[in-house]
Design an enzyme around this catalytic site. Structure first.
Site, mmCIF file in Angstrom:
data_model
loop_
_atom_site.group_PDB
_atom_site.id
_atom_site.type_symbol
_atom_site.label_atom_id
_atom_site.label_comp_id
_atom_site.label_asym_id
_atom_site.label_seq_id
_atom_site.Cartn_x
_atom_site.Cartn_y
_atom_site.Cartn_z
ATOM 1 N N GLU A 16 -29.089 -13.202 12.937
ATOM 2 C CA GLU A 16 -28.140 -13.799 13.879
ATOM 3 C C GLU A 16 -29.023 -14.503 14.893
ATOM 4 O O GLU A 16 -29.385 -13.958 15.918
ATOM 5 C CB GLU A 16 -27.286 -12.705 14.511
ATOM 6 C CG GLU A 16 -26.001 -13.217 15.092
ATOM 7 C CD GLU A 16 -26.126 -13.738 16.494
ATOM 8 O OE1 GLU A 16 -26.937 -14.677 16.713
ATOM 9 O OE2 GLU A 16 -25.414 -13.236 17.355
ATOM 10 N N GLU A 56 -32.167 -22.186 18.591
ATOM 11 C CA GLU A 56 -33.036 -21.028 18.811
ATOM 12 C C GLU A 56 -34.061 -20.875 17.692
ATOM 13 O O GLU A 56 -34.674 -19.825 17.546
ATOM 14 C CB GLU A 56 -32.199 -19.752 18.972
ATOM 15 C CG GLU A 56 -31.658 -19.636 20.381
ATOM 16 C CD GLU A 56 -30.652 -18.504 20.581
ATOM 17 O OE1 GLU A 56 -30.556 -17.607 19.727
ATOM 18 O OE2 GLU A 56 -29.955 -18.547 21.602
HETATM 19 N N1 SAH Z 1 -29.150 -9.033 15.713
HETATM 20 C C1 SAH Z 1 -28.654 -8.692 17.016
HETATM 21 C C2 SAH Z 1 -29.252 -9.516 18.125
HETATM 22 C C3 SAH Z 1 -29.163 -11.027 17.962
HETATM 23 S S1 SAH Z 1 -29.893 -11.917 19.280
HETATM 24 C C4 SAH Z 1 -27.155 -8.772 17.014
HETATM 25 O O1 SAH Z 1 -26.629 -9.453 16.155
HETATM 26 O O2 SAH Z 1 -26.491 -8.169 17.852
HETATM 27 C C5 SAH Z 1 -31.290 -12.630 18.516
HETATM 28 C C6 SAH Z 1 -32.557 -11.813 18.677
HETATM 29 O O3 SAH Z 1 -33.520 -12.362 17.814
HETATM 30 C C7 SAH Z 1 -33.188 -11.858 20.049
HETATM 31 O O4 SAH Z 1 -33.393 -10.543 20.473
HETATM 32 C C8 SAH Z 1 -34.520 -12.586 19.846
HETATM 33 O O5 SAH Z 1 -35.552 -12.047 20.666
HETATM 34 C C9 SAH Z 1 -34.804 -12.336 18.399
HETATM 35 N N2 SAH Z 1 -35.562 -13.347 17.618
HETATM 36 C C10 SAH Z 1 -35.282 -14.666 17.508
HETATM 37 N N3 SAH Z 1 -36.083 -15.269 16.616
HETATM 38 C C11 SAH Z 1 -36.903 -14.298 16.122
HETATM 39 C C12 SAH Z 1 -37.934 -14.304 15.139
HETATM 40 N N4 SAH Z 1 -38.236 -15.409 14.462
HETATM 41 N N5 SAH Z 1 -38.578 -13.142 14.913
HETATM 42 C C13 SAH Z 1 -38.242 -12.011 15.578
HETATM 43 N N6 SAH Z 1 -37.253 -11.943 16.495
HETATM 44 C C14 SAH Z 1 -36.577 -13.081 16.770
#
Ligand code: SAH
Length: 680
Positions: free
Chosen positions: A144, A153
């Site tokens: 996500e 993002e």
């Molecule tokens: N999966 C959770 C949070 C989603 S928010 C949910 O659905 O509730 C997205 C998260 O991904 C954030 O905490 C961000 O720090 C992390 N993130 C984004 N790109 C990333 C990457 N390439 N590798 C590791 N973490 C990542």
């Protein structure tokens, strides 16, 4: 270790670097993060869960072990869903250390420690192999990583890498596919966020028109996305020129390419009009059948389906480089270009297709300077003719032919208004803008590029300033009262003012009202249990960060996007008299407001400034009116208001409206900041 945080000082208007404790940054990040909002997004959570269950079953039906890779696990939520759905093992990758730590705690608390391994790395750093972070490649990819623009993002490069290095060929992906939709519209209201319209000024010697420089007309603007709560845009504020069409889609179960590319669709206008704007949103299909769909479509697309309120995903407004007349039934081509992180649009008529498509490939760069100086809301304010009339009327009452006028405001049109409305004499202004050339005003309006405290009599050719004006507006202001920098600047230039100087606005006042939000409260409200998983650790972490030093303060929100109801009469709580300098002592106000005896929860206080330009001309940067007996409010659409959430929101459910709320509000004249406290 210390970190440095940049922040504009409201007493000097200058950027300052403040030394902060090491954990300052992440407390800010967590306190202002969208994690709470995501956890409250029931529609999203339910559909992810359905999609994950379906993916795990498909893998199991093939007789394989279900090995999940969850990139960006946050609280660990999606991995816990997968584990509950029967996945054999989950690798939960999270780059942000405080979140990875929280995920470990949450996973443990929910009893999944043996099924979920949290890896505190960026996914592109994750290794696979007997000694690696992951023992083997995964066959289910869950993520996500989307923002309102879908790819902002970094979802694309992350997927590209994951398919190359972290997952098996033919893996299941949840979501399976994302689809981006567009609709071509004409909208004066939204176009006013991107172009300066000619400004009409009623001068003594007839109407004057301030014309935008010609570079502005064709300027493609800036590439940053304009994301808004499109559901708050009434249908009367735009005209659809096309149906909703699919622009492009991305299949996440196959290798993904992040390299720049473009997509093209043919549109058949359903109406003739001026094509100005592309409205866009996306949906994610959680499974290959497309039956489990989470959609950001605005209210007019599926009028019968219930809308999920969310702030972490909204809708996008893209401005075409220039407006283009389209005729009903005469086909046009819409091109979407994207790089790894952003999308932009151009429109081609049959006759200009090839050239225009080539030009479109480059990411937009502002050529007219205005898009660098003015953000969307600021464009909107400057295009507001009612607002211009109010300033004009007020200026007319204070200017005369021998006024020496000084304007202090960023990127303001006030100097031009003042020139047309009064003083034929030379005028001086502090500001940074080059629209004057287009209006042949270079020698009528002088730009002084100096900070107020550094001004010398020579800047004014040894004359004294008889009229000091400001909107006031400063681009570094975050909260409404930061524009009180005008007062500090006025104080700094005191020695250059005549003894009977006229200051416009002559004063300002801070107003406050207690409200119940329709939805905005969700971003600060704890979640507790999310789809059966205990995420209280996350709630506690957010609470902790909110309580960390200054975090427990008002925050800016554009309230036209976030409906609320007033629970009391608006109160004037502080006044600031610009006719004199900033006083030494603090200004404070205490009182109690009675709440209307209506059903409603007190979620917080909203604060805004009003500027008193002349005897009966005031400009509100907040409440415009209370529009009905239910207390629904209309807010100034060009400004952000300050919202102070009561602890009843951040701790648990808001209290039913108490009879009264007492407040203490203190303006510290040394720092230019306002501290406040409320008791319900
Ligand atoms: N999966 C959770 C949070 C989603 S928010 C949910 O659905 O509730 C997205 C998260 O991904 C954030 O905490 C961000 O720090 C992390 N993130 C984004 N790109 C990333 C990457 N390439 N590798 C590791 N973490 C990542």
């Amino acid at each position: 270790m210390k970190t440095f945080c940049g922040r504009a000082n409201p007493t000097t208007g200058a950027m300052e670097w403040l030394e902060e404790a090491e954990d300052y940054d992440y407390h800010q990040e967590i306190a202002r993060s969208r994690y709470a909002d995501m956890l409250h997004d029931k529609d999203r959570n339910v559909k992810y869960y359905q999609g994950i269950r379906a993916a795990v079953s498909r893998v199991k039906e093939r007789g394989e072990q279900a090995i999940v890779l969850d990139i960006g696990t946050g609280t660990g939520l999606l991995s816990m869903m997968a584990a509950s759905a029967g996945a054999d093992f989950c690798y939960a990758v999270e780059v942000f250390r405080p979140m990875a730590n929280a995920a470990v705690k949450i996973v443990e608390k929910n009893g999944f420690s043996d099924k979920i391994k949290v890896i505190n790395k960026h996914s592109t750093e994750v290794t696979v192999g007997p000694d690696g972070d992951m023992e083997c490649r995964a066959n289910i990819l869950v993520t996500e990583l989307f923002d309102t623009e879908l790819i902002g993002e970094g979802a694309l490069p992350t997927y590209e890498h994951a398919h190359k290095h972290l997952v098996q060929e033919g893996c299941e992906a949840v979501p399976h596919r994302a689809t981006v939709y567009v609709q071509l519209v004409e909208s004066r209201r939204m176009w006013a966020w991107n172009k300066l319209f000619p400004v009409h000024v009623e001068a003594e010697d007839g109407e004057k028109i301030i014309v935008p420089p010609s570079e502005m007309e064709n300027c493609p603007g800036v590439p940053s996305v304009c994301d808004i709560q499109l559901n708050q845009m009434p249908s009367s504020d735009f005209t659809a020129l096309s149906d909703v069409v699919t622009m492009f889609s991305v299949d996440f179960s196959k290798p993904v390419q992040s390299a720049s590319t473009s997509y093209r669709v043919q549109l058949e206008p359903v109406k003739s009009g001026k094509a100005q704007i592309v409205l866009s949103w996306w949906d994610i299909g959680m499974d290959p059948s497309g039956m489990i769909n989470c959609s950001m479509a605005p209210y007019w697309v599926n009028p019968t389906s219930a809308l999920q309120w969310r702030d972490h995903w909204m809708q996008c407004v893209y401005f075409l480089p220039r407006e283009e007349r389209v005729v009903q039934g005469e086909k046009v081509q819409l091109t979407a270009c994207r790089d790894e992180y952003s999308v932009w649009y151009t429109l081609q008529k049959a006759s200009q297709e090839e050239d225009a498509a080539a030009a479109a490939a480059e990411s937009p760069v502002c050529r007219c300077q205005a898009h660098l100086l003015w953000n969307r809301a600021r464009f909107g304010a400057l295009n507001d003719q009612h607002r211009t009339r109010q300033y004009s009327e007020a200026l007319r009452t204070v200017l005369n032919t021998d006024s020496v006028c000084l304007c202090i405001s960023d990127g303001s049109l006030l100097p031009v208004l003042a020139h047309y409305l009064g003083a034929k004499q030379v005028q001086y202004f502090i500001l940074i803008f080059k629209l004057f050339k287009a209006n042949h005003l270079e020698d009528k309006i002088r730009i002084i590029e100096a900070r107020p405290e550094l001004l010398k009599p020579s800047h004014f050719e040894d004359k004294k300033v008889s009229v000091l004006v400001g909107e006031p507006f400063f681009s570094t202001s975050l909260l409404p009262w930061h524009n009180l920098y005008f007062w500090y600047a006025r104080t700094a230039v005191s020695s250059h003012l005549t003894s009977n100087v006229t200051v416009l606005p002559q004063s300002a006042s801070l107003h406050m009202m207690i409200v119940e939000f329709q939805d905005l409260w969700r971003i600060r409200s704890p979640c507790g249990i999310c789809e059966g998983f205990d995420v209280q650790t996350m709630d506690d972490m957010i609470e902790d960060s909110l309580n960390f030093r200054e975090s427990k303060e008002a925050e800016p929100h554009p309230l036209w996007e976030y409906p609320c109801r007033s629970l009391c009469e608006p109160q004037e709580v502080l006044t600031f008299d610009f006719r004199g300098p900033v006083p030494q002592q603090c200004l404070s106000s205490e009182g109690s407001v009675n709440l209307r005896s209506v059903e409603g929860k007190s979620h917080g206080a909203v604060l805004w400034m009003e500027y008193h330009l002349a005897a009966d001309i005031s400009i509100s940067t907040g409440l415009m009116r209370i529009s009905n007996e239910k207390g629904n409010c209309d807010w100034n659409r060009h400004c952000k208001q300050a919202v102070y959430f009561f602890s009843s929101v951040t701790e648990s459910e808001a209290l039913a409206a108490p009879a009264a709320v007492t407040y203490t509000i203190n303006f510290d004249t040394k720092t230019g900041e306002i501290a406040m406290d409320f008791k319900l």
